[in-house]
Motif scaffolding. Structure first.
Motif, short mmCIF file in Angstrom:
data_model
loop_
_atom_site.label_atom_id
_atom_site.label_comp_id
_atom_site.label_asym_id
_atom_site.label_seq_id
_atom_site.Cartn_x
_atom_site.Cartn_y
_atom_site.Cartn_z
N THR A 71 -9.67 13.78 19.84
CA THR A 71 -10.98 14.41 19.59
C THR A 71 -10.94 15.46 18.49
OG1 THR A 71 -10.60 16.12 21.26
CG2 THR A 71 -11.71 14.09 21.98
N GLY A 72 -9.75 15.81 18.03
CA GLY A 72 -9.64 16.93 17.10
C GLY A 72 -10.01 18.23 17.78
N GLY A 73 -9.81 18.26 19.11
CA GLY A 73 -10.21 19.38 19.92
C GLY A 73 -9.47 20.66 19.59
N GLU A 74 -10.13 21.75 19.93
CA GLU A 74 -9.55 23.08 19.75
C GLU A 74 -9.19 23.62 21.14
OE1 GLU A 74 -10.72 27.33 17.69
OE2 GLU A 74 -12.04 25.62 17.46
N VAL A 75 -7.95 24.02 21.32
CA VAL A 75 -7.48 24.51 22.60
C VAL A 75 -7.73 26.01 22.71
CG1 VAL A 75 -5.48 24.69 24.14
CG2 VAL A 75 -5.73 22.69 22.67
#
Length: 171
Positions: free
Chosen positions: A162-166
């Motif tokens: 997702t190209g997520g940001e943690v």
């Protein structure tokens, strides 16, 4: 009842259209299993299929507003936690006010069914915010865009897909 996990690329019929398109486009390591759509809600699903709540992650669509502008984000948190919408998430979206997007709006904007919304296949300009606890899970069950199935992958694969940001997103 046991879940029959198969590669998601082999069962696009178990995915919402935007999810199927994302799976087709990318080399995503996702597995999908058919479920009873009446048991798609997290607690009922986990109880019926023997999945631990801490291995289930919920996707909520948050609408952040500032002035006349609304920005949307997908927020992923484990089912045992609550997202800090009015704190961390609101500030991260640089919004004056943040709330869960209304059900009809979330369904329309995502092209997915309520109760099955997933961060896979969302509009490209929406950030995906992933709680730090999700990334620690070697196996996490998420929505598939429809109520009749679930996806499974690792927390790390979820961020990669997702190209997520943690972030630390829970209260």
């Amino acid at each position: 009842m046991a879940l029959d996990w198969v590669p998601a690329s082999e069962r696009p019929d178990l995915l919402a259209d935007p999810v199927a398109a994302a799976v087709e486009k990318g080399a995503l390591d996702l597995r999908v299993a058919a479920i009873d759509p009446d048991l798609a809600d997290t607690a009922a699903f986990c109880d019926r299929y023997g999945v631990a709540m801490e291995d289930s992650a919920n996707c909520v669509i948050v609408a952040g507003r500032r002035g006349g502008e609304t920005r949307y984000a997908a927020v992923m948190v484990l089912a045992v936690h609550r997202a800090d919408v009015n704190g961390v998430i609101r500030r991260h979206l640089d919004a004056r006010k943040a709330s869960f997007a209304p059900q009809a709006e979330a369904v329309e904007l995502t092209g997915m069914e309520y109760g099955g919304i997933t961060p896979i296949g969302l509009p490209a300009d929406w950030p995906v915010l992933v709680d730090e606890n999700v990334i620690r899970r070697p196996f996490v069950v998420i929505g598939s865009g429809v109520r009749r199935s679930k996806l499974a992958l690792s927390g790390e694969a979820l961020v990669a897909a997702t190209g997520g940001e943690v972030l630390a997103l829970t209260v």
